[in-house]
Design a protein around this motif. Structure first.
Motif, PDB file in Angstrom:
ATOM      1  N   GLN A 101     -17.114  17.809  30.813  1.00 24.67           N
ATOM      2  CA  GLN A 101     -17.718  17.755  29.488  1.00 24.67           C
ATOM      3  C   GLN A 101     -19.075  18.451  29.521  1.00 24.67           C
ATOM      4  O   GLN A 101     -19.666  18.659  30.578  1.00 24.67           O
ATOM      5  N   ALA A 102     -19.572  18.788  28.322  1.00 26.77           N
ATOM      6  CA  ALA A 102     -20.836  19.512  28.234  1.00 26.77           C
ATOM      7  C   ALA A 102     -21.963  18.759  28.923  1.00 26.77           C
ATOM      8  O   ALA A 102     -22.820  19.356  29.593  1.00 26.77           O
ATOM      9  N   GLN A 103     -21.959  17.422  28.774  1.00 26.16           N
ATOM     10  CA  GLN A 103     -23.024  16.630  29.397  1.00 26.16           C
ATOM     11  C   GLN A 103     -22.979  16.728  30.913  1.00 26.16           C
ATOM     12  O   GLN A 103     -24.017  16.720  31.580  1.00 26.16           O
ATOM     13  N   GLY A 104     -21.770  16.820  31.472  1.00 26.57           N
ATOM     14  CA  GLY A 104     -21.637  16.926  32.917  1.00 26.57           C
ATOM     15  C   GLY A 104     -22.196  18.228  33.443  1.00 26.57           C
ATOM     16  O   GLY A 104     -22.898  18.259  34.464  1.00 26.57           O
ATOM     17  N   VAL A 105     -21.905  19.323  32.745  1.00 28.78           N
ATOM     18  CA  VAL A 105     -22.437  20.616  33.163  1.00 28.78           C
ATOM     19  C   VAL A 105     -23.948  20.651  32.990  1.00 28.78           C
ATOM     20  O   VAL A 105     -24.671  21.223  33.815  1.00 28.78           O
ATOM     21  N   LEU A 106     -24.447  20.004  31.932  1.00 24.02           N
ATOM     22  CA  LEU A 106     -25.895  19.954  31.743  1.00 24.02           C
ATOM     23  C   LEU A 106     -26.561  19.244  32.913  1.00 24.02           C
ATOM     24  O   LEU A 106     -27.623  19.677  33.383  1.00 24.02           O
ATOM     25  N   VAL A 107     -25.953  18.176  33.411  1.00 22.10           N
ATOM     26  CA  VAL A 107     -26.507  17.487  34.579  1.00 22.10           C
ATOM     27  C   VAL A 107     -26.587  18.441  35.767  1.00 22.10           C
ATOM     28  O   VAL A 107     -27.597  18.488  36.482  1.00 22.10           O
ATOM     29  N   LEU A 108     -25.532  19.219  35.987  1.00 29.21           N
ATOM     30  CA  LEU A 108     -25.549  20.187  37.097  1.00 29.21           C
ATOM     31  C   LEU A 108     -26.642  21.232  36.904  1.00 29.21           C
ATOM     32  O   LEU A 108     -27.317  21.629  37.862  1.00 29.21           O
ATOM     33  N   ARG A 109     -26.834  21.685  35.675  1.00 22.36           N
ATOM     34  CA  ARG A 109     -27.879  22.663  35.396  1.00 22.36           C
ATOM     35  C   ARG A 109     -29.267  22.052  35.615  1.00 22.36           C
ATOM     36  O   ARG A 109     -30.182  22.711  36.117  1.00 22.36           O
ATOM     37  N   ILE A 110     -29.418  20.792  35.214  1.00 25.66           N
ATOM     38  CA  ILE A 110     -30.708  20.118  35.396  1.00 25.66           C
ATOM     39  C   ILE A 110     -31.033  19.986  36.881  1.00 25.66           C
ATOM     40  O   ILE A 110     -32.171  20.231  37.308  1.00 25.66           O
ATOM     41  N   LEU A 111     -30.047  19.622  37.675  1.00 22.84           N
ATOM     42  CA  LEU A 111     -30.273  19.510  39.118  1.00 22.84           C
ATOM     43  C   LEU A 111     -30.665  20.869  39.698  1.00 22.84           C
ATOM     44  O   LEU A 111     -31.584  20.976  40.527  1.00 22.84           O
ATOM     45  N   GLN A 112     -29.977  21.908  39.251  1.00 23.35           N
ATOM     46  CA  GLN A 112     -30.281  23.259  39.718  1.00 23.35           C
ATOM     47  C   GLN A 112     -31.712  23.639  39.347  1.00 23.35           C
ATOM     48  O   GLN A 112     -32.461  24.202  40.163  1.00 23.35           O
ATOM     49  N   GLU A 113     -32.110  23.331  38.124  1.00 21.62           N
ATOM     50  CA  GLU A 113     -33.461  23.635  37.653  1.00 21.62           C
ATOM     51  C   GLU A 113     -34.520  22.886  38.464  1.00 21.62           C
ATOM     52  O   GLU A 113     -35.614  23.406  38.714  1.00 21.62           O
ATOM     53  N   ALA A 114     -34.183  21.659  38.871  1.00 22.55           N
ATOM     54  CA  ALA A 114     -35.121  20.830  39.620  1.00 22.55           C
ATOM     55  C   ALA A 114     -35.125  21.141  41.116  1.00 22.55           C
ATOM     56  O   ALA A 114     -35.885  20.533  41.874  1.00 22.55           O
ATOM     57  N   GLY A 115     -34.273  22.076  41.538  1.00 19.42           N
ATOM     58  CA  GLY A 115     -34.194  22.410  42.950  1.00 19.42           C
ATOM     59  C   GLY A 115     -33.478  21.344  43.764  1.00 19.42           C
ATOM     60  O   GLY A 115     -33.704  21.219  44.977  1.00 19.42           O
ATOM     61  N   LEU A 116     -32.601  20.603  43.106  1.00 21.89           N
ATOM     62  CA  LEU A 116     -31.865  19.523  43.762  1.00 21.89           C
ATOM     63  C   LEU A 116     -30.386  19.872  43.835  1.00 21.89           C
ATOM     64  O   LEU A 116     -29.886  20.716  43.087  1.00 21.89           O
ATOM     65  N   THR A 117     -29.661  19.209  44.721  1.00 28.80           N
ATOM     66  CA  THR A 117     -28.219  19.358  44.824  1.00 28.80           C
ATOM     67  C   THR A 117     -27.561  18.031  44.458  1.00 28.80           C
ATOM     68  O   THR A 117     -28.229  17.001  44.303  1.00 28.80           O
ATOM     69  N   ARG A 118     -26.251  18.067  44.362  1.00 29.00           N
ATOM     70  CA  ARG A 118     -25.500  16.833  44.077  1.00 29.00           C
ATOM     71  C   ARG A 118     -25.739  15.787  45.165  1.00 29.00           C
ATOM     72  O   ARG A 118     -25.686  14.584  44.889  1.00 29.00           O
ATOM     73  N   LYS A 152     -37.471  16.199  27.851  1.00 30.78           N
ATOM     74  CA  LYS A 152     -36.750  17.425  27.515  1.00 30.78           C
ATOM     75  C   LYS A 152     -36.519  18.213  28.793  1.00 30.78           C
ATOM     76  O   LYS A 152     -37.407  18.348  29.622  1.00 30.78           O
ATOM     77  N   HIS A 153     -35.304  18.742  28.917  1.00 32.51           N
ATOM     78  CA  HIS A 153     -34.924  19.412  30.161  1.00 32.51           C
ATOM     79  C   HIS A 153     -35.334  20.881  30.206  1.00 32.51           C
ATOM     80  O   HIS A 153     -35.336  21.504  31.254  1.00 32.51           O
ATOM     81  N   GLY A 154     -35.661  21.464  29.031  1.00 36.80           N
ATOM     82  CA  GLY A 154     -36.131  22.841  29.009  1.00 36.80           C
ATOM     83  C   GLY A 154     -35.052  23.890  29.209  1.00 36.80           C
ATOM     84  O   GLY A 154     -35.352  25.052  29.491  1.00 36.80           O
ATOM     85  N   LEU A 155     -33.781  23.506  29.044  1.00 33.55           N
ATOM     86  CA  LEU A 155     -32.671  24.420  29.279  1.00 33.55           C
ATOM     87  C   LEU A 155     -31.881  24.640  27.991  1.00 33.55           C
ATOM     88  O   LEU A 155     -31.873  23.792  27.099  1.00 33.55           O
ATOM     89  N   ARG A 156     -31.197  25.773  27.920  1.00 31.06           N
ATOM     90  CA  ARG A 156     -30.304  26.026  26.789  1.00 31.06           C
ATOM     91  C   ARG A 156     -29.063  25.163  26.950  1.00 31.06           C
ATOM     92  O   ARG A 156     -28.391  25.204  27.980  1.00 31.06           O
ATOM     93  N   ASP A 157     -28.753  24.372  25.921  1.00 37.31           N
ATOM     94  CA  ASP A 157     -27.579  23.489  25.994  1.00 37.31           C
ATOM     95  C   ASP A 157     -26.756  23.568  24.711  1.00 37.31           C
ATOM     96  O   ASP A 157     -26.044  22.630  24.367  1.00 37.31           O
ATOM     97  N   ASP A 158     -26.848  24.725  24.020  1.00 38.80           N
ATOM     98  CA  ASP A 158     -26.349  24.785  22.650  1.00 38.80           C
ATOM     99  C   ASP A 158     -25.149  25.674  22.362  1.00 38.80           C
ATOM    100  O   ASP A 158     -24.842  25.907  21.188  1.00 38.80           O
ATOM    101  N   PRO A 159     -24.422  26.225  23.337  1.00 39.44           N
ATOM    102  CA  PRO A 159     -23.332  27.129  22.961  1.00 39.44           C
ATOM    103  C   PRO A 159     -22.253  26.440  22.120  1.00 39.44           C
ATOM    104  O   PRO A 159     -21.824  25.321  22.426  1.00 39.44           O
ATOM    105  N   GLY A 160     -21.845  27.116  21.067  1.00 40.94           N
ATOM    106  CA  GLY A 160     -20.722  26.651  20.256  1.00 40.94           C
ATOM    107  C   GLY A 160     -19.763  27.809  20.027  1.00 40.94           C
ATOM    108  O   GLY A 160     -20.191  28.963  19.942  1.00 40.94           O
TER     109      GLY A 160
END
Length: 344
Positions: free
Chosen positions: A148-165, A215-223
């Motif tokens: 789901q979109a929220q799941g991918v956003l979590v992965l992007r947030i981790l990437q932005e924060a320099g973290l891994t799963r 706010k995560h500061g990332l684009r999360d809006d594709p439709g």
């Protein structure tokens, strides 16, 4: 919704057809006019309301059956059952469809002009979680919904924060309704992406106890508008889809330019929300950005494919295969034509 409610129970793998190659599709001409006997089944409930409120529905010259379907799983099942021709979706469903052998294409794209200031989601923080920045997520429990979109956003947030799963604990749970806000409030997770009116409701309910959002500061809006490839491989249906994309684009602009009518007609009357909620969502949604060039959208889709492939173990693939570029400028041209600034 009609026949769809029953038919989806029998969906299985019905309706899957041999894949149409990108080259075959790209070379197929779309008729200039729409045969009025053509019929499309369309699952875009929000746009259906906008078309009725605006009167734009009268611009559709073909037969439409409207389906009360939304979201990737529902639309995928309807596509498999050959019960749906067009669906609204985010960026994730078409990727998972590819991995499961469901042949689909994206025929329209919409974003927000200021996605960082007006994100769809904010990261909800549980009371007492002591998270003030994305880097503070290390070692924390994060709600995660694969596919789901929220799941991918979590992965992007981790990437932005320099973290891994491996640096966090991902807690799998569905992101439907108020599951995430409740999980935050109950202390089941430390962080979770929450969107829409759930942002303000979470802060109203749990803010006094220390619940916050960042706010995560990332684009999360594709439709997107999403279709089975078999639909746009049919010349008559492809012409009808093109016409729908044009009207869909005009509806996006109408929504943005008529906030009062939209709040009352959609958020209050159709969705049963309060006027205050409707005003909040209109402000949150911002202005639509409908590109005439999909290069940026395809590049972003490729990044998402790579991110998901690594997380799921699926093979990466070329994002270009998900887009039917015969429709690339259709939506933007329709808006430009209305503005008197150009168009096809």
């Amino acid at each position: 919704m009609g026949v769809l409610a029953v038919s989806l129970l029998l969906s299985g793998c019905a309706g899957e057809e041999e894949a149409v190659s990108g080259a075959e599709l790209a070379e197929a001409e779309i008729p200039e006019s729409v045969d009025p006997d053509t019929k499309l089944t369309i699952g875009t409930p929000e746009i259906e309301v906008a078309l009725r409120l605006s009167g734009l529905i009268n611009e559709l010259s073909f037969d439409v059956e409207w389906a009360e379907l939304s979201g990737g799983p529902q639309c995928s099942e309807a596509f498999r059952a050959s019960e749906l021709d067009v669906c609204s979706s985010a960026e994730i469903p078409s990727i998972h469809a590819h991995w499961t052998g469901l042949d689909t294409r994206l025929v329209a794209a919409v974003f927000r002009k200021d996605p960082v200031s007006n994100p769809i989601y904010e990261l909800g923080i549980a009371p007492g979680a002591d998270i003030r920045a994305l880097e503070d997520l290390r070692g924390k429990r994060i709600a995660y919904s694969p596919g789901q979109a929220q799941g991918v956003l979590v992965l992007r947030i981790l990437q932005e924060a320099g973290l891994t799963r491996d640096d966090v604990e991902l807690v799998e749970m569905p992101s439907t309704a108020d599951v995430y806000p409740t999980a935050l409030g109950n202390g089941e997770v430390d962080a979770a992406p929450i969107g829409s009116v759930n942002i303000r409701r979470y802060l109203d309910l749990y803010g006094p106890d220390g619940g916050t959002t960042i706010k995560h500061g990332l684009r999360d809006d594709p439709g997107h508008l999403w279709v089975p490839t078999s639909t746009v491989a049919d010349p008559e249906k492809a012409a009808a889809v093109r016409e729908f994309v044009q009207v869909w684009a005009r509806a996006q602009i109408w929504i943005n330019e008529h906030p009062e009518e939209w709040i009352e007609g959609y958020y209050v009357e159709d969705q049963g929300l309060s006027r205050e909620d409707g005003e909040y969502l209109v402000e949150l949604n911002g202005d639509p950005d409908i590109p005439a060039d999909w290069s940026g959208a395809i590049e972003r889709q490729q990044e998402t494919i790579e991110l998901l492939a690594e997380a799921t173990g699926n093979e990466s693939f070329d994002a270009e295969t998900l887009f039917d570029r015969r429709f690339e400028s259709v939506a933007a041209d329709a808006i430009a034509e209305d503005d008197g600034t150009g168009g096809a």
